[in-house]
Write an enzyme that holds these catalytic residues in place. Sequence first.
Site, PDB file in Angstrom:
ATOM      1  N   ARG A  17      11.321  -9.337  12.956  1.00  0.00           N
ATOM      2  CA  ARG A  17      10.466  -8.629  13.920  1.00  0.00           C
ATOM      3  C   ARG A  17       9.432  -9.590  14.479  1.00  0.00           C
ATOM      4  O   ARG A  17       8.903 -10.422  13.754  1.00  0.00           O
ATOM      5  CB  ARG A  17       9.718  -7.497  13.192  1.00  0.00           C
ATOM      6  CG  ARG A  17      10.439  -6.176  13.203  1.00  0.00           C
ATOM      7  CD  ARG A  17       9.773  -5.175  12.296  1.00  0.00           C
ATOM      8  NE  ARG A  17       8.317  -5.090  12.475  1.00  0.00           N
ATOM      9  CZ  ARG A  17       7.537  -4.187  11.868  1.00  0.00           C
ATOM     10  NH1 ARG A  17       8.080  -3.314  11.029  1.00  0.00           N
ATOM     11  NH2 ARG A  17       6.247  -4.168  12.068  1.00  0.00           N
TER      12      ARG A  17
ATOM     13  N   ARG B  26      -9.540   4.757   9.362  1.00  0.00           N
ATOM     14  CA  ARG B  26      -9.447   3.377   9.824  1.00  0.00           C
ATOM     15  C   ARG B  26     -10.628   2.981  10.690  1.00  0.00           C
ATOM     16  O   ARG B  26     -10.709   1.828  11.116  1.00  0.00           O
ATOM     17  CB  ARG B  26      -8.137   3.161  10.597  1.00  0.00           C
ATOM     18  CG  ARG B  26      -6.960   3.001   9.637  1.00  0.00           C
ATOM     19  CD  ARG B  26      -5.663   2.809  10.361  1.00  0.00           C
ATOM     20  NE  ARG B  26      -5.565   1.514  11.017  1.00  0.00           N
ATOM     21  CZ  ARG B  26      -4.400   1.024  11.441  1.00  0.00           C
ATOM     22  NH1 ARG B  26      -3.289   1.704  11.285  1.00  0.00           N
ATOM     23  NH2 ARG B  26      -4.367  -0.139  12.047  1.00  0.00           N
TER      24      ARG B  26
ATOM     25  N   ARG C   8      10.739 -11.222   5.801  1.00  0.00           N
ATOM     26  CA  ARG C   8      11.373  -9.916   5.970  1.00  0.00           C
ATOM     27  C   ARG C   8      12.382  -9.950   7.134  1.00  0.00           C
ATOM     28  O   ARG C   8      12.119 -10.532   8.178  1.00  0.00           O
ATOM     29  CB  ARG C   8      10.279  -8.887   6.272  1.00  0.00           C
ATOM     30  CG  ARG C   8      10.768  -7.479   6.437  1.00  0.00           C
ATOM     31  CD  ARG C   8       9.664  -6.496   6.220  1.00  0.00           C
ATOM     32  NE  ARG C   8       8.784  -6.402   7.381  1.00  0.00           N
ATOM     33  CZ  ARG C   8       7.823  -5.477   7.497  1.00  0.00           C
ATOM     34  NH1 ARG C   8       7.596  -4.627   6.518  1.00  0.00           N
ATOM     35  NH2 ARG C   8       7.073  -5.438   8.573  1.00  0.00           N
TER      36      ARG C   8
ATOM     37  N   ARG D 273      -2.637 -10.180  12.403  1.00  0.00           N
ATOM     38  CA  ARG D 273      -2.704  -8.808  11.852  1.00  0.00           C
ATOM     39  C   ARG D 273      -3.657  -8.757  10.657  1.00  0.00           C
ATOM     40  O   ARG D 273      -4.374  -7.771  10.468  1.00  0.00           O
ATOM     41  CB  ARG D 273      -1.303  -8.329  11.441  1.00  0.00           C
ATOM     42  CG  ARG D 273      -0.422  -7.975  12.644  1.00  0.00           C
ATOM     43  CD  ARG D 273       1.052  -7.876  12.276  1.00  0.00           C
ATOM     44  NE  ARG D 273       1.344  -6.756  11.385  1.00  0.00           N
ATOM     45  CZ  ARG D 273       2.468  -6.646  10.673  1.00  0.00           C
ATOM     46  NH1 ARG D 273       3.378  -7.597  10.725  1.00  0.00           N
ATOM     47  NH2 ARG D 273       2.662  -5.593   9.907  1.00  0.00           N
TER      48      ARG D 273
ATOM     49  N   LYS E  63       0.811  -1.226   0.000  1.00  0.00           N
ATOM     50  CA  LYS E  63       0.000   0.000   0.000  1.00  0.00           C
ATOM     51  C   LYS E  63       0.848   1.282   0.000  1.00  0.00           C
ATOM     52  O   LYS E  63       0.667   2.151  -0.862  1.00  0.00           O
ATOM     53  CB  LYS E  63      -0.877  -0.068   1.248  1.00  0.00           C
ATOM     54  CG  LYS E  63      -1.851   0.997   1.465  1.00  0.00           C
ATOM     55  CD  LYS E  63      -2.866   0.529   2.511  1.00  0.00           C
ATOM     56  CE  LYS E  63      -2.206   0.090   3.820  1.00  0.00           C
ATOM     57  NZ  LYS E  63      -2.152   1.138   4.841  1.00  0.00           N
TER      58      LYS E  63
HETATM   59  P1  ADP Z   1       0.380  -0.210  10.902  1.00  0.00           P
HETATM   60  O1  ADP Z   1      -0.070  -0.567   9.519  1.00  0.00           O
HETATM   61  O2  ADP Z   1       1.309  -1.208  11.515  1.00  0.00           O
HETATM   62  O3  ADP Z   1      -0.747   0.178  11.806  1.00  0.00           O
HETATM   63  P2  ADP Z   1       1.012   2.607  10.360  1.00  0.00           P
HETATM   64  O4  ADP Z   1       2.332   3.203  10.019  1.00  0.00           O
HETATM   65  O5  ADP Z   1      -0.099   2.742   9.414  1.00  0.00           O
HETATM   66  O6  ADP Z   1       1.340   1.070  10.686  1.00  0.00           O
HETATM   67  O7  ADP Z   1       0.508   3.198  11.752  1.00  0.00           O
HETATM   68  C1  ADP Z   1       1.331   3.212  12.874  1.00  0.00           C
HETATM   69  C2  ADP Z   1       0.517   3.510  14.120  1.00  0.00           C
HETATM   70  O8  ADP Z   1      -0.091   4.801  14.013  1.00  0.00           O
HETATM   71  C3  ADP Z   1      -0.644   2.567  14.354  1.00  0.00           C
HETATM   72  O9  ADP Z   1      -0.246   1.419  15.041  1.00  0.00           O
HETATM   73  C4  ADP Z   1      -1.584   3.431  15.183  1.00  0.00           C
HETATM   74  O10 ADP Z   1      -1.125   3.531  16.518  1.00  0.00           O
HETATM   75  C5  ADP Z   1      -1.402   4.778  14.548  1.00  0.00           C
HETATM   76  N1  ADP Z   1      -2.376   5.052  13.468  1.00  0.00           N
HETATM   77  C6  ADP Z   1      -2.108   5.115  12.124  1.00  0.00           C
HETATM   78  N2  ADP Z   1      -3.216   5.442  11.425  1.00  0.00           N
HETATM   79  C7  ADP Z   1      -4.213   5.575  12.326  1.00  0.00           C
HETATM   80  C8  ADP Z   1      -5.600   5.903  12.249  1.00  0.00           C
HETATM   81  N3  ADP Z   1      -6.205   6.172  11.072  1.00  0.00           N
HETATM   82  N4  ADP Z   1      -6.325   5.941  13.396  1.00  0.00           N
HETATM   83  C9  ADP Z   1      -5.748   5.701  14.583  1.00  0.00           C
HETATM   84  N5  ADP Z   1      -4.451   5.398  14.744  1.00  0.00           N
HETATM   85  C10 ADP Z   1      -3.682   5.329  13.635  1.00  0.00           C
END
Ligand code: ADP
Length: 222
Positions: free
Chosen positions: A155, A88, A122, A166, A13
């Site tokens: 990881r 999200r 990875r 996940r 993505k």
């Molecule tokens: P991942 O796909 O592992 O969640 P991201 O880089 O997208 O990784 O996000 C890292 C962190 O940022 C998430 O674990 C969450 O804590 C926070 N986060 C990201 N996007 C959102 C969102 N839309 N709403 C709430 N928290 C978010």
Amino acid sequence: MRLVIFGPPGSGKGTYASRLAPRLGVPHISTGDILREEVKSGSELGRSISSYVSNGKLVPDEVVNRVMEKRLSQEDCKRGFILDGYPRTLQQALFLDRFSKIDFVINLNVPDEVIVRRLSSRLVCRRCGAIYNRITLPPRVEGVCDKCGGELYQRDDDKPEVVRERIRIYKNEAAPLLEHYRRTGVAIIDFFYEPDESGGDVSPETVVDRIVKALKGSSCCF
Ligand code: ADP
Ligand code: ZN
């Protein structure tokens, strides 16, 4: 052109969104990156975000909405944007609807097995954080970082059992959002993972070409 991109962890993505953005002349907005930046800045807002991000928990909707509203109000978003990691939750989607109309949702569909294979191969360098892949991007010497000689490790959240969990969480999260966009008449463009002739992954550029073609083909505006 205002886009939202959805896809499970390991779907590519962020890779696609970052390459698609210059093709469309709009910024790639990664919510994860913005939140991490805010934490790094040491602001009060950043301090309130940091415990959520470091524990992998969703940051509360009102906080994320505030951060995103600020980002989307900036000059470079006038012509549109690609949202990666937002919305999200349904509450975030409703907030975004009030703020801006969405033209398209790009929905990346990747089989669970492909994701498990990708993420569980990875490797990360303990010292410099460089990323390798046992299959697609192996280091010159097994277990050793090409760049700094550090030790490579897997990881915890890239272990197969955890990756499956996940994926399960992602599906639960994405379903009501897709339903929301379907119900409100936003065009959802589905992309289905296809391996290349040798069974490997096609290049990001190829995927991005496909996305651009699909957007152009879909009675839209650029
Ligand atoms: P991942 O796909 O592992 O969640 P991201 O880089 O997208 O990784 O996000 C890292 C962190 O940022 C998430 O674990 C969450 O804590 C926070 N986060 C990201 N996007 C959102 C969102 N839309 N709403 C709430 N928290 C978010
Ligand atoms: Zn290294």
